[in-house]
Design an enzyme around this catalytic site. Sequence first.
Site, mmCIF file in Angstrom:
data_model
loop_
_atom_site.group_PDB
_atom_site.id
_atom_site.type_symbol
_atom_site.label_atom_id
_atom_site.label_comp_id
_atom_site.label_asym_id
_atom_site.label_seq_id
_atom_site.Cartn_x
_atom_site.Cartn_y
_atom_site.Cartn_z
ATOM 1 N N ALA A 1 0.835 -1.208 0.000
ATOM 2 C CA ALA A 1 0.000 0.000 0.000
ATOM 3 C C ALA A 1 0.868 1.254 0.000
ATOM 4 O O ALA A 1 0.568 2.229 -0.712
ATOM 5 C CB ALA A 1 -0.942 -0.012 1.196
ATOM 6 N N GLY B 1 2.119 1.457 -3.469
ATOM 7 C CA GLY B 1 1.002 1.739 -4.363
ATOM 8 C C GLY B 1 0.514 3.177 -4.258
ATOM 9 O O GLY B 1 0.066 3.759 -5.246
ATOM 10 N N ASP B 2 0.623 3.760 -3.073
ATOM 11 C CA ASP B 2 0.260 5.167 -2.884
ATOM 12 C C ASP B 2 1.119 6.056 -3.781
ATOM 13 O O ASP B 2 0.618 6.974 -4.435
ATOM 14 C CB ASP B 2 0.431 5.546 -1.411
ATOM 15 C CG ASP B 2 0.159 7.007 -1.153
ATOM 16 O OD1 ASP B 2 -0.984 7.454 -1.375
ATOM 17 O OD2 ASP B 2 1.097 7.718 -0.721
ATOM 18 N N ALA B 3 2.421 5.770 -3.845
ATOM 19 C CA ALA B 3 3.323 6.548 -4.690
ATOM 20 C C ALA B 3 3.014 6.327 -6.172
ATOM 21 O O ALA B 3 3.013 7.274 -6.964
ATOM 22 C CB ALA B 3 4.773 6.172 -4.392
ATOM 23 N N GLU C 1 -0.246 8.288 -6.915
ATOM 24 C CA GLU C 1 -0.085 9.745 -6.956
ATOM 25 C C GLU C 1 0.647 10.170 -8.223
ATOM 26 O O GLU C 1 0.276 11.158 -8.858
ATOM 27 C CB GLU C 1 0.630 10.289 -5.729
ATOM 28 C CG GLU C 1 0.759 11.796 -5.826
ATOM 29 C CD GLU C 1 0.880 12.524 -4.515
ATOM 30 O OE1 GLU C 1 1.137 13.742 -4.589
ATOM 31 O OE2 GLU C 1 0.721 11.922 -3.454
#
EC number: 3.1.26.-
Length: 144
Positions: free
Chosen positions: A26, A29-31, A34
């Site tokens: 996660a 995956g956030d990076a 974004e």
Amino acid sequence: MMASAPFLPIASDAIAAQRLSPSALAYFGDAVYELFIRFIFLTPPQRINAYHHQVVAHVRAESQARYMDILWPHCTAAELTIFRQGRNAAADGPKRVPAKIYRQATGFEALLGYLYLTDPQRLQDVLALLEQHIRAEVAAAESL
């Protein structure tokens, strides 16, 4: 649209996704997400403040949870398992966001991190689906 070239540089064998915790997927995956959102709103040229407001509106947990609802019927059983593992690993998150929404957003991020590391073509397909939906949302909002 992103169909002409891969959106992200992919190093598929660099990290074994199976060795990473759902929280680590996660985080990664956030990076990925974004950067994808920033890529979408890069054109047409705007002031930095306008870029920032558009990106923030789409990387919020509420938006990510909504986008997971859109992806859900298109996911494989294995992808849904990754989503659930990410969702279940999530902490409570910020007070402004209900825990259920935050967990769903964390599952969404885990799925994107996992796909980046294991199946770049599938990631491209998922991001193309999201891009299509996001652009339609933006066009509808601009026509109001």
